[in-house]
Design an enzyme around this catalytic site. Structure first.
Site, short mmCIF file in Angstrom:
data_model
loop_
_atom_site.label_atom_id
_atom_site.label_comp_id
_atom_site.label_asym_id
_atom_site.label_seq_id
_atom_site.Cartn_x
_atom_site.Cartn_y
_atom_site.Cartn_z
N PHE A 17 0.63 -1.17 0.18
CA PHE A 17 -0.24 -0.10 0.09
C PHE A 17 0.65 1.16 0.40
O PHE A 17 1.83 1.93 0.73
CB PHE A 17 -1.14 -0.12 0.86
CG PHE A 17 -1.58 -0.82 0.87
CD1 PHE A 17 -2.37 -1.36 0.87
CD2 PHE A 17 -1.12 -2.40 2.21
CE1 PHE A 17 -3.64 -2.80 1.35
CE2 PHE A 17 -1.97 -3.30 2.22
CZ PHE A 17 -3.40 -3.25 1.99
N SER A 49 7.85 -0.79 0.07
CA SER A 49 8.56 0.28 -0.27
C SER A 49 10.45 0.14 0.72
O SER A 49 11.44 1.04 0.46
CB SER A 49 8.38 0.97 1.29
OG SER A 49 8.01 0.09 2.46
N SER A 122 8.94 -4.66 16.54
CA SER A 122 10.26 -3.71 16.27
C SER A 122 10.22 -3.33 18.11
O SER A 122 11.86 -2.50 17.87
CB SER A 122 9.87 -1.79 15.70
OG SER A 122 8.93 -1.52 15.88
N HIS A 143 -0.80 -0.06 12.97
CA HIS A 143 -1.00 1.18 13.11
C HIS A 143 -2.46 1.91 14.06
O HIS A 143 -2.36 3.23 14.03
CB HIS A 143 -1.92 1.20 11.09
CG HIS A 143 -0.94 1.95 10.21
ND1 HIS A 143 0.22 1.29 10.53
CD2 HIS A 143 -0.90 2.82 9.47
CE1 HIS A 143 1.03 1.33 8.86
NE2 HIS A 143 0.40 2.16 8.47
N ASP A 169 0.87 6.98 6.20
CA ASP A 169 -0.24 6.66 6.47
C ASP A 169 -0.92 8.05 7.54
O ASP A 169 -1.28 7.55 8.43
CB ASP A 169 -0.57 5.55 6.99
CG ASP A 169 -0.78 4.17 6.08
OD1 ASP A 169 -0.70 4.60 4.72
OD2 ASP A 169 -0.06 3.33 5.94
MG MG Z 1 1.77 2.07 5.31
#
Ligand code: MG
Length: 209
Positions: A17, A49, A122, A143, A169
């Protein structure tokens, strides 16, 4: 400096995304950031990414990209949930497993020498990581408010002066998406430690003062 055709094609075909313009911004920033110190991506997923960031590291030829993910997918990506993708399901593990997709995309993009995948939460990794400085930090993991803030608290202080903090985002309007990354950007800016360099679609870029 354009992205090599081989890497560009893999990035565009990879599940994920991220808009091409956002990927190109990450690539440009990693060209600079990786010249100073290693880069860190939180949230590898299938490597979309990762390829843009890793390509910048490869091009500069100084420091690698570390990319960390538990590779089990987010809550919304589990069986029966809105963003479940059957292609990412592992019957053996009984759930989503994005790691094979990351490894395949890194190999196809020719980036295995420049990207070091780490399988972990993480924040757990951060507890055992000796501070050595990061030239660029890209936050795109879980998120939720808790996840996003945890990533920031664990890692942002490791970004060197002049280094980049990128957050994906970021939606100022709640009708466009979840608010946790936006709240994080507001918080980071309120500390005075970061210069706001603008946004590319939902990718916000800050630079450490
Ligand atoms: Mg993202």
């Amino acid at each position: 400096m354009p992205v090599r055709e081989q890497a560009r094609r893999v990035a565009e075909e990879a599940k994920g995304f991220l808009a091409v313009a956002e990927g190109m911004r990450l690539y440009e920033l990693s060209l600079e950031g990786s010249a100073w110190a290693p880069c860190l991506e939180i949230g590898s997923y299938c490597g979309k990414s990762t390829v843009y960031l890793g390509e910048g590291c490869r091009e500069t030829g100084r420091h690698p990209l570390f990319t960390v993910d538990h590779h089990r997918g987010s809550e919304e990506q589990q069986p029966g949930q809105a963003y479940f993708d059957p292609a990412l399901y592992s019957a053996e593990l009984g759930g989503t497993n994005t790691l094979p997709w990351l490894l395949r995309n890194l190999r196809r993009a020719g980036l295995e020498d420049w990207v070091i995948p780490i399988i972990s939460e993480s924040t757990r990794l951060g507890r055992f990581w000796s501070p050595g400085g990061l030239g660029l930090l890209f936050i795109d993991g879980g998120h939720s408010e808790e996840d996003v803030l945890g990533d920031y608290r664990t890692w942002a202080h490791q970004v060197i002066r002049g280094g980049y903090l990128c957050v994906h985002d970021v939606f100022p309007d709640p009708r466009d998406g979840g608010q946790a990354p936006y709240h994080l950007v507001l918080h980071a800016r309120s500390t005075g430690a970061w210069e706001y360099l603008g946004a590319e679609e939902s990718l916000v870029v800050l630079r450490r003062r």
